[in-house]
Design a protein around this motif. Sequence first.
Motif, short mmCIF file in Angstrom:
data_model
loop_
_atom_site.label_atom_id
_atom_site.label_comp_id
_atom_site.label_asym_id
_atom_site.label_seq_id
_atom_site.Cartn_x
_atom_site.Cartn_y
_atom_site.Cartn_z
N ARG A 60 0.83 -1.20 0.00
CA ARG A 60 0.00 0.00 0.00
C ARG A 60 0.87 1.25 0.00
O ARG A 60 0.63 2.18 -0.79
N ASP A 61 1.90 1.28 0.85
CA ASP A 61 2.80 2.43 0.90
C ASP A 61 3.51 2.64 -0.43
O ASP A 61 3.61 3.76 -0.93
N ARG A 62 3.98 1.54 -1.00
CA ARG A 62 4.70 1.62 -2.28
C ARG A 62 3.78 2.14 -3.39
O ARG A 62 4.15 3.02 -4.17
N GLU A 63 2.57 1.60 -3.44
CA GLU A 63 1.63 2.01 -4.48
C GLU A 63 1.15 3.44 -4.27
O GLU A 63 0.98 4.18 -5.24
N MET A 64 0.95 3.84 -3.02
CA MET A 64 0.56 5.22 -2.75
C MET A 64 1.68 6.18 -3.16
O MET A 64 1.41 7.25 -3.72
N LYS A 65 2.91 5.79 -2.89
CA LYS A 65 4.04 6.63 -3.28
C LYS A 65 4.11 6.74 -4.79
O LYS A 65 4.28 7.83 -5.34
N ARG A 66 3.95 5.61 -5.47
CA ARG A 66 4.00 5.61 -6.93
C ARG A 66 2.86 6.45 -7.48
O ARG A 66 3.05 7.28 -8.40
N PHE A 67 1.67 6.28 -6.95
CA PHE A 67 0.52 7.04 -7.40
C PHE A 67 0.72 8.53 -7.16
O PHE A 67 0.41 9.35 -8.03
N HIS A 68 1.23 8.86 -5.99
CA HIS A 68 1.46 10.26 -5.65
C HIS A 68 2.49 10.89 -6.59
O HIS A 68 2.30 12.03 -7.05
N GLU A 69 3.57 10.16 -6.87
CA GLU A 69 4.58 10.68 -7.78
C GLU A 69 4.01 10.89 -9.17
O GLU A 69 4.27 11.91 -9.83
N GLU A 70 3.24 9.92 -9.64
CA GLU A 70 2.61 10.05 -10.96
C GLU A 70 1.64 11.22 -10.96
O GLU A 70 1.58 12.01 -11.92
N PHE A 71 0.87 11.37 -9.91
CA PHE A 71 -0.07 12.48 -9.79
C PHE A 71 0.66 13.82 -9.82
O PHE A 71 0.25 14.74 -10.54
N GLU A 72 1.73 13.93 -9.06
CA GLU A 72 2.50 15.17 -9.02
C GLU A 72 3.11 15.47 -10.39
O GLU A 72 3.12 16.62 -10.83
N ARG A 73 3.61 14.45 -11.05
CA ARG A 73 4.20 14.64 -12.38
C ARG A 73 3.16 15.15 -13.36
O ARG A 73 3.38 16.13 -14.08
#
Length: 170
Positions: A60-73
């Motif tokens: 969950r942490d890994r996917e949230m981080k990935r999602f957040h990075e993609e969202f920010e990008r």
Amino acid sequence: MAKKAKQNVDKIVKKVNKEFEKTSAQIEGLVNDALKQFDSLQNQVQEPVRKLLKEIDELRDREMKRFHEEFERRLEEFHELQSSILERLGVASKEAGQEVKKLTDEVSKEASTAAKKSAPKKTTKTASKAKASASKPAAKKPAAKKPAARKAPAAKAAKPVDKSDLTLVK
């Protein structure tokens, strides 16, 4: 005779008490063995569950981080596109950018304080994870407000411009 009867009764009572104590000791031993087996079974069940929960939290942490990075990008790309469109339209993007930064800073401060307040409600094991995950969705909220904040100053700046003046159109 009464003495012999009393002696026989005492012997019988002693034998019954001895048997009762032996039986009680056997039952206590069986109960202790059953409790030990219960504990071992509980540990056998809990250990895989703990591992699974740990893996789920990590995922969950890994996917949230990935999602957040993609969202920010993508949000950054959107803001770049928006600023280039505003520049092409001749809207004062510098003023809008400053206002957006102020609004973003205020909203991010509010979101971080809200994340800090909501994080202590969780367990101590997941408190640090909760703070990280709570701040991530909170970071999304200010980002979602950025486009609206930019559009409002752009609309305000566009209103005073006389639309009938064709020399202003580029």
